[in-house]
Design an enzyme around this catalytic site. Structure first.
Site, PDB file in Angstrom:
ATOM      1  N   ASN A 147       0.809  -1.228   0.000  1.00  0.00           N
ATOM      2  CA  ASN A 147       0.000   0.000   0.000  1.00  0.00           C
ATOM      3  C   ASN A 147       0.836   1.270   0.000  1.00  0.00           C
ATOM      4  O   ASN A 147       0.382   2.319  -0.423  1.00  0.00           O
ATOM      5  CB  ASN A 147      -0.954   0.020   1.197  1.00  0.00           C
ATOM      6  CG  ASN A 147      -0.274  -0.339   2.490  1.00  0.00           C
ATOM      7  OD1 ASN A 147       0.275  -1.423   2.629  1.00  0.00           O
ATOM      8  ND2 ASN A 147      -0.288   0.578   3.436  1.00  0.00           N
ATOM      9  N   SER A 193     -10.992  -4.891   0.427  1.00  0.00           N
ATOM     10  CA  SER A 193     -11.686  -3.783   1.099  1.00  0.00           C
ATOM     11  C   SER A 193     -12.459  -2.965   0.072  1.00  0.00           C
ATOM     12  O   SER A 193     -11.921  -2.638  -0.992  1.00  0.00           O
ATOM     13  CB  SER A 193     -10.629  -2.900   1.782  1.00  0.00           C
ATOM     14  OG  SER A 193     -11.208  -1.690   2.196  1.00  0.00           O
ATOM     15  N   THR A 231     -26.574  -8.996  11.582  1.00  0.00           N
ATOM     16  CA  THR A 231     -27.367  -8.712  10.375  1.00  0.00           C
ATOM     17  C   THR A 231     -26.488  -8.074   9.301  1.00  0.00           C
ATOM     18  O   THR A 231     -25.715  -7.157   9.579  1.00  0.00           O
ATOM     19  CB  THR A 231     -28.545  -7.779  10.736  1.00  0.00           C
ATOM     20  OG1 THR A 231     -29.305  -8.434  11.741  1.00  0.00           O
ATOM     21  CG2 THR A 231     -29.420  -7.494   9.527  1.00  0.00           C
ATOM     22  N   CYS A 318      -3.182   4.970   7.166  1.00  0.00           N
ATOM     23  CA  CYS A 318      -3.374   4.324   8.462  1.00  0.00           C
ATOM     24  C   CYS A 318      -2.197   4.566   9.396  1.00  0.00           C
ATOM     25  O   CYS A 318      -2.285   4.341  10.586  1.00  0.00           O
ATOM     26  CB  CYS A 318      -3.561   2.827   8.276  1.00  0.00           C
ATOM     27  SG  CYS A 318      -4.669   2.441   6.949  1.00  0.00           S
TER      28      CYS A 318
HETATM   29  C1  LIG Z   1      -2.913  -3.326   2.078  1.00  0.00           C
HETATM   30  C2  LIG Z   1      -4.020  -2.952   3.009  1.00  0.00           C
HETATM   31  N1  LIG Z   1      -4.528  -3.879   3.843  1.00  0.00           N
HETATM   32  C3  LIG Z   1      -5.533  -3.599   4.681  1.00  0.00           C
HETATM   33  C4  LIG Z   1      -6.084  -2.341   4.740  1.00  0.00           C
HETATM   34  C5  LIG Z   1      -7.200  -2.078   5.690  1.00  0.00           C
HETATM   35  O1  LIG Z   1      -8.438  -2.042   5.020  1.00  0.00           O
HETATM   36  P1  LIG Z   1      -9.706  -1.354   5.725  1.00  0.00           P
HETATM   37  O2  LIG Z   1      -9.425   0.104   5.760  1.00  0.00           O
HETATM   38  O3  LIG Z   1     -10.850  -1.709   4.825  1.00  0.00           O
HETATM   39  O4  LIG Z   1      -9.837  -1.962   7.067  1.00  0.00           O
HETATM   40  C6  LIG Z   1      -5.586  -1.335   3.906  1.00  0.00           C
HETATM   41  C7  LIG Z   1      -6.105   0.037   3.997  1.00  0.00           C
HETATM   42  O5  LIG Z   1      -5.430   1.001   3.670  1.00  0.00           O
HETATM   43  C8  LIG Z   1      -4.526  -1.650   3.008  1.00  0.00           C
HETATM   44  O6  LIG Z   1      -4.012  -0.735   2.185  1.00  0.00           O
END
Ligand SMILES: Cc1ncc(COP(=O)(O)O)c(C=O)c1O
Length: 376
Positions: A147, A193, A231, A318
Site C-alpha cells: 500500500n 476492502s 445482520t 493508516c
Molecule cells: C494493504 C491494506 N490492507 C488492509 C487495509 C485495511 O483495510 P480497511 O481500511 O478496509 O480496514 C488497507 C487500507 O489502507 C490496506 O491498504
C-alpha cells in the site's frame, strides 16, 4: 460533478462510483428487509446479498460458498490469520498494520511469527518463503501489493511453495483488486476492502477456500455460513458486489492509462533535485508514486499541496499519527534524510494528464520553497 480538488490519494480511499451508488440505493429504503427472515421483504434482501456474493466469486474465480463479507480489509486480515490455529505464521516486515499488529497480538498470546525481510525494492521471494517453512508453520501471509510503495509481490510463486509444503497461504489483496488481474487459483485466503475500489467504507470480504479452518469471528446468528454473526449490511454488500465486478472487468483498460499517468508523474518529480523513487520502477501498482525529497518534511509538503488543491499522503493513511518512520520505507533501507520527506501520490483513471502536470509543477515549487526556508 465538478472537482473540488485534485485527488491523488486513491490508495487511501476512492469515491463510490455512480453505478455502485445506483445499485445500492434501493436497499436503504425500498428493499429494507432483514435477509434472515422468511417473508418477501426479507427474501428480496437475501437475494441481493446472494447476488453480490455470486458476482464477487465469479470475478475472482472462487465459489459462492467461499466469500465471507466483513467490515473491511482489516477484519478480513485478522480473520485470515486466525486460521493458523496457534501454529507459526510466516509473513513479511512490509505488511499492512492490519496483518503486522494482528501478528503482534498473536505473539502476546504465545504464537510464533517469522517476519521475512524484503529487498531494497520491497520484494520477498518464494525462495525465502520456502526456506522459512518448517513443520511448525501453519500459515503464510504475504500481501499481493504494498500500500505504500506499490511493490507487487510474486504471490503465484509463493502460493505454489505453500501448496507444496502443505501450509495455508493468505494474501492481502486490498491494493491489488482493480489494479491487477486477481484470481484465487492456488490461494487459500484473500482479503479485499470496498473503499479502495469504489464501494463504501466499512465493507470488505474474505475469500477462504473450502475446508479452510476458519474460526467463528463473531458469535450470534447464523449469518456468513455461521462464522460471522450479525445482520448483514445489505446496501454496502450490494455496492461491494458491483464494485468488485466493475473493478475486475475494467482492470486492463484502466491499468494502461493509469500506468502512463504514473510514469509521467514519476519522471516529472524525479527532475526535482535530490529526489528518490521508493520501490521498483517497473513492478509496481499502476497508480503508485512514492517519492522522497531530501531536506523537507512531508507534513509541510502535504499541507502546502493541500493549499494548492492537491490531496496526497505521506505514507499509508493508516500510519499517519504514529509519529514513527514508515516501517515499509525503513524495511527497504531508505536513508533517514529521505524518509521524513516522503510523499505518496496514488492515481486512478479519474485523473488527467493536466492534473499530473499541475502536481509536478506545484510539488517542485513547494519543495524548492521549503528548502530555501530551511537554509535561510
Ligand atoms: C494493504 C491494506 N490492507 C488492509 C487495509 C485495511 O483495510 P480497511 O481500511 O478496509 O480496514 C488497507 C487500507 O489502507 C490496506 O491498504
Amino acid at each position: 460533478m465538478e472537482k473540488k480538488f485534485i485527488y491523488a490519494d486513491y490508495a487511501a480511499a476512492s469515491p463510490v462510483s455512480d453505478e455502485v451508488l445506483k445499485a445500492m440505493l434501493p436497499y436503504f429504503s425500498e428493499s429494507f428487509g432483514n435477509p434472515s427472515g422468511v417473508h418477501s421483504a426479507s427474501r428480496e434482501a437475501a437475494k441481493a446479498v446472494a447476488q453480490a456474493r455470486r458476482k464477487i466469486a465469479a470475478a475472482i474465480g472462487a465459489d459462492y460458498s467461499e466469500i465471507y463479507f466483513t467490515s473491511g480489509g482489516t477484519e478480513a486480515d485478522n480473520w485470515a490469520l486466525s486460521a493458523a490455529k496457534g501454529k507459526k505464521i510466516v509473513t513479511t516486515n512490509v505488511e499492512h498494520k492490519a496483518v503486522l499488529n494482528c501478528c503482534k497480538a498473536l505473539e502476546k498470546s504465545g504464537a510464533e511469527v517469522t517476519y521475512l525481510p524484503v529487498d531494497g525494492s520491497g520484494f520477498v521471494t518464494a525462495k525465502q518463503v520456502d526456506a522459512a517453512i518448517d513443520s511448525s508453520v501453519g500459515l503464510v501471509s504475504v500481501m499481493y501489493a504494498n500500500n505504500e510503495i506499490g511493490t507487487v509481490m510474486p504471490v503465484e510463486e509463493i502460493a505454489e511453495v505453500c501448496r507444496k509444503k502443505g501450509v495455508l497461504f493468505h494474501t492481502d489483496a486490498v491494493q491489488a483488486i482493480g489494479n491487477l488481474p486477481v484470481n484465487v487459483n492456488g490461494i487459500d485466503m484473500l482479503s479485499c476492502s470496498g473503499h479502495k475500489i469504489g464501494a463504501p467504507k466499512g465493507i470488505g470480504f474474505l475469500y477462504a477456500r473450502k475446508g479452510t479452518p476458519l474460526e467463528s469471528l463473531i458469535y450470534g446468528g447464523n449469518q456468513e455460513f455461521g462464522l460471522r454473526a450479525g445482520t448483514e449490511n445489505v446496501p454496502a454488500i450490494v455496492g461491494l458486489g458491483e464494485a468488485v465486478k466493475l473493478a475486475c472487468e475494467g482492470v486492463h483498460d484502466n491499468a494502461e492509462y493509469v500506468t502512463r499517468l504514473r510514469n509521467k508523474l514519476i519522471d516529472g518529480l524525479l527532475e526535482i533535485p535530490d529526489a528518490r523513487l521508493n520501490g521498483s520502477r517497473e513492478n509496481r501498482l499502476c497508480g503508485n508514486v512514492n517519492i522522497s525529497f531530501a531536506d523537507v518534511e512531508s507534513e509541510a509538503v502535504l499541507l502546502m499541496l493541500d493549499a494548492a488543491g492537491i490531496c496526497a499522503s505521506g505514507g499509508s493513511a493508516c500510519t499517519t499519527g504514529d509519529n514513527e518512520p514508515s516501517h515499509v520505507l525503513t524495511a527497504i533501507g531508505v536513508p533517514a534524510k529521505y524518509i521524513s520527506g516522503t510523499i505518496r501520490f496514488t492515481l486512478s483513471s479519474r485523473n488527467t494528464e493536466d492534473e499530473v502536470d499541475y502536481i509536478i509543477k506545484k510539488t517542485a515549487e513547494i519543495v524548492e520553497r521549503l528548502r530555501r526556508i530551511r537554509k535561510a
